[in-house]
Design a protein around this motif. Structure first.
Motif, PDB file in Angstrom:
ATOM      1  N   ARG A 351       0.847  -1.198   0.000  1.00  0.00           N
ATOM      2  CA  ARG A 351       0.000   0.000   0.000  1.00  0.00           C
ATOM      3  C   ARG A 351       0.877   1.242   0.000  1.00  0.00           C
ATOM      4  NH1 ARG A 351      -2.626   3.416   3.776  1.00  0.00           N
ATOM      5  NH2 ARG A 351      -1.675   2.299   5.528  1.00  0.00           N
ATOM      6  N   ASP A 365       1.309  11.499  -4.042  1.00  0.00           N
ATOM      7  CA  ASP A 365      -0.014  10.927  -4.284  1.00  0.00           C
ATOM      8  C   ASP A 365       0.070   9.395  -4.229  1.00  0.00           C
ATOM      9  OD1 ASP A 365      -2.433  10.058  -5.263  1.00  0.00           O
ATOM     10  OD2 ASP A 365      -2.520  11.499  -6.901  1.00  0.00           O
ATOM     11  N   SER A 367      -1.832   7.201  -5.314  1.00  0.00           N
ATOM     12  CA  SER A 367      -2.334   6.493  -6.495  1.00  0.00           C
ATOM     13  C   SER A 367      -1.198   5.957  -7.364  1.00  0.00           C
ATOM     14  CB  SER A 367      -3.232   7.412  -7.334  1.00  0.00           C
ATOM     15  OG  SER A 367      -2.503   8.501  -7.854  1.00  0.00           O
ATOM     16  N   ARG A 368       0.039   6.264  -6.991  1.00  0.00           N
ATOM     17  CA  ARG A 368       1.189   5.700  -7.720  1.00  0.00           C
ATOM     18  C   ARG A 368       1.235   4.178  -7.626  1.00  0.00           C
ATOM     19  NH1 ARG A 368       2.939   7.808  -2.876  1.00  0.00           N
ATOM     20  NH2 ARG A 368       4.185   6.392  -1.576  1.00  0.00           N
ATOM     21  N   SER A 369       0.455   3.589  -6.695  1.00  0.00           N
ATOM     22  CA  SER A 369       0.425   2.121  -6.596  1.00  0.00           C
ATOM     23  C   SER A 369      -0.063   1.500  -7.900  1.00  0.00           C
ATOM     24  CB  SER A 369      -0.456   1.672  -5.436  1.00  0.00           C
ATOM     25  OG  SER A 369      -1.810   2.032  -5.665  1.00  0.00           O
ATOM     26  N   LEU A 370      -0.992   2.156  -8.593  1.00  0.00           N
ATOM     27  CA  LEU A 370      -1.484   1.634  -9.866  1.00  0.00           C
ATOM     28  C   LEU A 370      -0.404   1.689 -10.934  1.00  0.00           C
ATOM     29  CD1 LEU A 370      -5.079   3.128 -10.035  1.00  0.00           C
ATOM     30  CD2 LEU A 370      -4.366   0.864  -9.283  1.00  0.00           C
ATOM     31  N   THR A 394      -5.365  -5.451  -7.948  1.00  0.00           N
ATOM     32  CA  THR A 394      -5.160  -4.062  -7.563  1.00  0.00           C
ATOM     33  C   THR A 394      -6.432  -3.544  -6.908  1.00  0.00           C
ATOM     34  OG1 THR A 394      -5.923  -3.227  -9.708  1.00  0.00           O
ATOM     35  CG2 THR A 394      -3.563  -3.640  -9.465  1.00  0.00           C
ATOM     36  N   PRO A 396      -7.660   0.220  -6.316  1.00  0.00           N
ATOM     37  CA  PRO A 396      -7.404   1.665  -6.409  1.00  0.00           C
ATOM     38  C   PRO A 396      -7.941   2.453  -5.217  1.00  0.00           C
ATOM     39  CG  PRO A 396      -8.216   0.787  -8.497  1.00  0.00           C
ATOM     40  CD  PRO A 396      -8.380  -0.301  -7.482  1.00  0.00           C
ATOM     41  N   SER A 397      -9.053   1.989  -4.627  1.00  0.00           N
ATOM     42  CA  SER A 397      -9.646   2.749  -3.533  1.00  0.00           C
ATOM     43  C   SER A 397      -8.742   2.782  -2.307  1.00  0.00           C
ATOM     44  CB  SER A 397     -11.005   2.158  -3.150  1.00  0.00           C
ATOM     45  OG  SER A 397     -10.862   0.848  -2.616  1.00  0.00           O
ATOM     46  N   ARG A 398      -7.925   1.748  -2.132  1.00  0.00           N
ATOM     47  CA  ARG A 398      -7.012   1.674  -0.983  1.00  0.00           C
ATOM     48  C   ARG A 398      -5.569   1.943  -1.382  1.00  0.00           C
ATOM     49  NH1 ARG A 398      -8.230  -0.506   3.688  1.00  0.00           N
ATOM     50  NH2 ARG A 398      -6.169  -1.457   3.888  1.00  0.00           N
ATOM     51  N   HIS A 399      -5.343   2.238  -2.646  1.00  0.00           N
ATOM     52  CA  HIS A 399      -3.992   2.507  -3.151  1.00  0.00           C
ATOM     53  C   HIS A 399      -3.055   1.330  -2.865  1.00  0.00           C
ATOM     54  CE1 HIS A 399      -5.528   6.493  -3.709  1.00  0.00           C
ATOM     55  NE2 HIS A 399      -5.689   6.682  -2.415  1.00  0.00           N
ATOM     56  N   GLU A 517       7.468   2.104  -8.333  1.00  0.00           N
ATOM     57  CA  GLU A 517       6.329   3.015  -8.205  1.00  0.00           C
ATOM     58  C   GLU A 517       6.577   4.373  -8.843  1.00  0.00           C
ATOM     59  OE1 GLU A 517       5.623   3.148  -4.047  1.00  0.00           O
ATOM     60  OE2 GLU A 517       7.344   4.411  -3.599  1.00  0.00           O
TER      61      GLU A 517
END
Length: 628
Positions: A351, A365, A367-370, A394, A396-399, A517
């Motif tokens: 995460r 940010d 959201s770089r996890s995606l 994946t 996205p809501s929890r990154h 990431e």
């Protein structure tokens, strides 16, 4: 008395492989009949021999059989699926369950493709007709394979290999996958209803579970719109035999390719004799190479567990077993990493954090996890699936996203280097993989478009490294600004962005890359300089007992990169190296061994590289001669 291993059944004539592995380990091997017995017969075999390990091919290892073996520590499946093993009972009794998940990936996917081609090119049917002296080319209706839409249900290792091979024929690939998997480029993820609406062929690559048993039934077939050809190379129980025959009879299915059939080895005669069915006797896994690999690796798992180690391919978590740490993962500063139990063993969930774990106020940010999940899958397509962890899902809501746990035999390269364990094979392979990544992505416009956003690179690399040292060294600011603008102008490949020893797991030349990431379309020089920064600073430590070896590793990495990557070993790379070295001394994220460095002397070296990169040999930096 030596620990005893019971082999319940087998699909090969001899025991040479198993016996060799177990003799070397001092284990006693007891074998049942080659043909799998029923549950009661297996229970009796187990109770008579009281084994420490059970190995099974197709025989049922029931809860009763497990309870009959109080010494049991491992059940090794000679294959992939676990539907013949009472896994929950094994876990409750403290026994590992293992499989060999990837030994037959190529064979099973080859078999699926072969069945599809045999149907759509009419090979099987025309072979029968021609040998029956019916020479009738005018009566044949054949398909152009590249025009087909193929739906794959289940997108694990074998499903991905099947997709890759069919994509080479030009097929459109659509996938039903329940785990929110990041899809490779060119493959579309759809709902099951979408697959039924569009697929000319449906390939099953799912395990047999309570939720998948009989999934191909009358309702499933009735919802198909294009008379698909059904391929089953997974488990016979996925298909309702009667529904299949009705679908073939009504024309809702154009045919079926079956390597597995419910009721085998004596499946319904109506299926075997049907002219639209291509059938093989559960041999999709089989080749001369895969069979030896299967037997050896399954036996080695038994030896590993009975020797007190955790297995490499655990399918459960026994009661009393310690939760594994993510093998070799450096916790880093940008993410939270934890291990969880997945459907087939432990997985790693990562995460991204909005505030990095450093003293400075360092925000990014999450959201770089995606981006990282997409980059891992893209890298797998360029440098090979074995070189990066497989992304499982994946959120996205929890990154966050999940990936496979890397085998524990792979060690963190940074920790090896800091303890003077310098393996030149690792350096060579790391350089080769990086070069392949840059060269292989540089010709891919779709990758350029997908990773064009440099926002995370700006947040996590440019601002805390380059901007910060420019602020703290005003006299260098003009040169640093030129270096940063130069990187922006030379965007030509997918850049990992964090290519350092802490993000490389290795065992000799077996290397896995992590933590991308800040992946972006950019200047490949950054990756090379980033890794060289770490190797160089480690060599400059006061207490470095392996400075010469670290220098040799640097040269080996660069030489391997030169052979596989683009021609970028130049003065611009050296300038970036100087900036990064200075940033690891004075930036927002200094190296964790700063106290072991002569900081003033090291800073002089870094500044020299920024100001006069072509004089690097005068100060002993291990960079080979460059092209400019």
């Amino acid at each position: 008395m030596a620990p005893r291993v019971v082999l319940t059944d087998r699909a090969w004539p001899d025991l040479a492989v198993e016996q060799g592995v177990f003799d070397a380990a001092g284990l006693e091997l007891v074998t049942g009949p080659a043909t799998a017995g029923n549950a009661a017969e297996i229970e009796a075999l187990i109770q008579t021999n009281d084994p420490a390990a059970i190995m099974t091919c197709w025989a049922p290892v029931s809860a009763a059989a497990i309870r009959a073996a109080p010494k049991l520590r491992i059940i090794g499946r000679l294959g992939v699926g676990l539907d013949n093993i009472a896994v929950d009972e094994a876990s409750a009794r403290g026994a590992w369950v293992t499989n060999v998940p990837d030994y037959c990936v190529e064979e099973v996917s080859d078999h699926a493709v072969a069945m599809l081609l045999a149907h759509f090119r009419g090979v099987a049917r025309m072979d029968r007709e021609t040998k029956s002296l019916r020479w009738n080319p005018a009566g044949v209706r054949l398909a152009r394979v590249r025009e087909l839409t193929v739906g794959i249900v289940g997108f694990g290792r074998i499903g991905q290999a099947t997709a890759r091979k069919l994509a080479a024929f030009g097929c459109k690939i659509i996938v039903v996958e329940s785990s929110r998997l990041a899809m490779p480029f060119g493959i579309e993820q759809v709902m099951l209803s979408g697959l039924q609406e569009r697929a000319d062929a449906i390939v099953l690559h799912v395990p047999l579970l309570d939720t998948t048993r009989g999934m191909i039934d009358d309702d499933f077939i009735a919802a198909c719109r294009r008379r698909p050809f059904l391929v089953n190379v997974s488990r016979g129980g996925l298909v309702d035999n009667d529904a299949l025959l009705r679908g073939l009879g009504s024309g809702m299915l154009s045919g079926a390719g079956l390597d597995v059939i419910e009721g085998e080895p004596s499946p319904p005669a109506g299926i075997l004799s049907h002219p639209a069915v291509i059938a093989t006797p559960h041999v999709a896994f089989l080749s001369d190479v895969s069979l030896i690999e299967l037997r050896r690796r399954a036996s080695e798992e038994v030896v590993r567990v009975l020797g007190g180690q955790d297995p490499l391919h655990a399918c459960n978590r026994p009661v009393g077993a310690a939760t594994p740490n993510p093998a070799g993962f450096d916790r880093g500063v940008a993410s939270e990493i934890r291990v969880m139990e997945g459907p087939i063993g432990p997985i790693v969930v990562k995460r991204a954090l909005p505030r990095l774990k450093v003293a400075a106020e360092w925000l990014s940010d999450p959201s770089r996890s995606l981006v990282e999940a997409a980059a891992l899958e893209t890298m797998a397509g360029i440098i090979g699936r074995d070189a990066v962890p497989k992304v499982l899902w994946t959120d996205p809501s929890r990154h966050e996203f999940a990936m496979e746990l890397v085998p524990p035999r792979l060690r963190n390269w940074k920790q090896d280097l800091l303890t003077d364990r310098v393996d030149l094979r690792t350096a060579a392979r790391a350089g080769q993989l990086l070069g392949q990544l840059h060269a292989g992505s540089g010709r891919r416009d779709e990758i350029r478009q997908h990773f064009a956003d440099r926002r995370f690179f700006e947040e996590l690399r440019i601002a805390p490294y380059f901007t910060r040292i420019a602020d703290r060294n005003p006299d260098l600011a003009p040169q640093i600004d030129v270096i940063v603008r130069g990187m922006d102008m030379r965007r030509q490949a997918l850049v990992h962005g964090d290519f350092s020893p802490k993000n490389i797991l290795a065992d000799g030349s077996d290397v896995v890359l992590l933590d991308c990431e800040v992946a972006h379309w950019g200047d490949p020089r950054f990756d090379v300089a980033f890794c060289m920064t770490h190797l160089t600073l480690k060599a400059l430590r006061r207490n470095a007992g392996s400075a010469a070896a670290l220098t040799a590793a640097s040269l080996q990495l660069l030489d391997s990169y030169r052979q596989s990557g683009p021609a970028i070993l130049d003065g611009d790379l050296i300038r970036i190296l100087g900036c990064l070295m200075l940033a690891r001394l004075e930036g927002d994220s200094p190296v964790d061994y700063l106290k072991d460095l002569d900081v003033p002397a090291t800073k002089r070296i870094a500044v020299h590289l920024i100001v006069d990169p072509f004089a690097r040999n005068e100060i002993g930096i291990p960079i080979p001669e460059t092209s400019s």
